[in-house]
Motif scaffolding. Structure first.
Motif, PDB file in Angstrom:
ATOM      1  N   LEU A  19       8.521  48.117  37.757  1.00 30.42           N
ATOM      2  CA  LEU A  19       7.419  49.103  38.164  1.00 30.42           C
ATOM      3  C   LEU A  19       6.007  48.315  38.492  1.00 30.42           C
ATOM      4  O   LEU A  19       5.339  48.769  39.238  1.00 30.42           O
ATOM      5  CB  LEU A  19       7.464  50.309  37.152  1.00 30.42           C
ATOM      6  N   LEU A  20       5.718  47.679  37.447  1.00 24.45           N
ATOM      7  CA  LEU A  20       4.569  46.894  37.436  1.00 24.45           C
ATOM      8  C   LEU A  20       4.493  46.211  38.858  1.00 24.45           C
ATOM      9  O   LEU A  20       3.462  46.138  39.672  1.00 24.45           O
ATOM     10  CB  LEU A  20       4.078  46.043  36.433  1.00 24.45           C
ATOM     11  N   TYR A  21       5.311  45.418  39.133  1.00 26.41           N
ATOM     12  CA  TYR A  21       5.373  44.449  40.284  1.00 26.41           C
ATOM     13  C   TYR A  21       5.342  45.411  41.678  1.00 26.41           C
ATOM     14  O   TYR A  21       4.567  45.052  42.476  1.00 26.41           O
ATOM     15  CB  TYR A  21       6.660  43.544  40.305  1.00 26.41           C
ATOM     16  N   LEU A  22       6.284  46.389  41.464  1.00 22.83           N
ATOM     17  CA  LEU A  22       6.397  46.869  42.666  1.00 22.83           C
ATOM     18  C   LEU A  22       5.005  47.907  43.035  1.00 22.83           C
ATOM     19  O   LEU A  22       4.517  48.044  43.970  1.00 22.83           O
ATOM     20  CB  LEU A  22       7.420  48.284  42.764  1.00 22.83           C
ATOM     21  N   GLY A  23       4.242  48.244  41.880  1.00 24.61           N
ATOM     22  CA  GLY A  23       2.944  48.988  42.016  1.00 24.61           C
ATOM     23  C   GLY A  23       1.849  47.970  42.590  1.00 24.61           C
ATOM     24  O   GLY A  23       1.247  48.514  43.485  1.00 24.61           O
ATOM     25  N   ARG A  24       2.044  46.653  42.206  1.00 22.14           N
ATOM     26  CA  ARG A  24       1.088  45.894  42.818  1.00 22.14           C
ATOM     27  C   ARG A  24       1.177  45.304  44.117  1.00 22.14           C
ATOM     28  O   ARG A  24       0.425  45.418  44.832  1.00 22.14           O
ATOM     29  CB  ARG A  24       1.162  44.692  41.705  1.00 22.14           C
ATOM     30  N   LEU A  25       2.792  45.305  44.579  1.00 21.46           N
ATOM     31  CA  LEU A  25       2.854  45.147  45.858  1.00 21.46           C
ATOM     32  C   LEU A  25       2.421  46.358  46.597  1.00 21.46           C
ATOM     33  O   LEU A  25       1.843  45.990  47.675  1.00 21.46           O
ATOM     34  CB  LEU A  25       4.553  45.015  45.893  1.00 21.46           C
ATOM     35  N   ALA A  26       2.617  47.444  46.447  1.00 11.03           N
ATOM     36  CA  ALA A  26       2.176  48.756  47.268  1.00 11.03           C
ATOM     37  C   ALA A  26       0.592  48.649  47.384  1.00 11.03           C
ATOM     38  O   ALA A  26       0.284  48.911  48.237  1.00 11.03           O
ATOM     39  CB  ALA A  26       2.580  50.003  46.345  1.00 11.03           C
ATOM     40  N   ALA A  27      -0.082  48.215  46.286  1.00 18.32           N
ATOM     41  CA  ALA A  27      -1.469  48.376  46.119  1.00 18.32           C
ATOM     42  C   ALA A  27      -2.026  47.207  47.280  1.00 18.32           C
ATOM     43  O   ALA A  27      -2.965  47.303  47.779  1.00 18.32           O
ATOM     44  CB  ALA A  27      -2.140  48.080  44.715  1.00 18.32           C
TER      45      ALA A  27
END
Length: 112
Positions: free
Chosen positions: A78-86
């Motif tokens: 989730l952290l990784y996907l959130g950073r990619l989305a940001a």
């Protein structure tokens, strides 16, 4: 069985149930993040599917009644996907050919 043993069983069961609920909630959040996969590229897809596969497969670092490793993998995804989305949103805001400031506003320079 003694009273202390029953207390240990009850507390252990409550902790196991709590970690199971936490792992399920994290898995639901990861699945909801699936709608972003088209824009996150191969790294996002690998993180998403890798986290789900690790959570579902019976082979774990810790035995299955302890879901802390599953929760860690899901939270990391989730952290990784959130950073990619940001990063994707920031890159979309800074498209080439767009002015740095909105029309009608001047860039304000700080006074030295």
């Amino acid at each position: 069985m003694s009273r202390e043993a029953w207390l240990l069983v009850v507390v252990g069961g409550i902790l196991a149930l709590g970690t199971l609920v936490g792992a399920v909630l994290l898995a639901v959040r990861v699945v909801r993040a699936r709608r972003l996969l088209g824009s996150l590229g191969a790294g996002g897809k690998v993180a998403f599917y890798g986290a789900l596969i690790y959570t579902v497969l019976p082979v774990d670092v810790l035995p299955d009644p302890i879901y802390l490793d599953d929760m860690g993998v899901l939270a990391g995804a989730l952290l990784y996907l959130g950073r990619l989305a940001a990063r994707r949103r920031a890159a979309a805001r800074e498209l080439p050919g767009q002015p740095d400031t909105p029309p009608g506003q001047e860039r304000v320079r700080p006074v030295p």
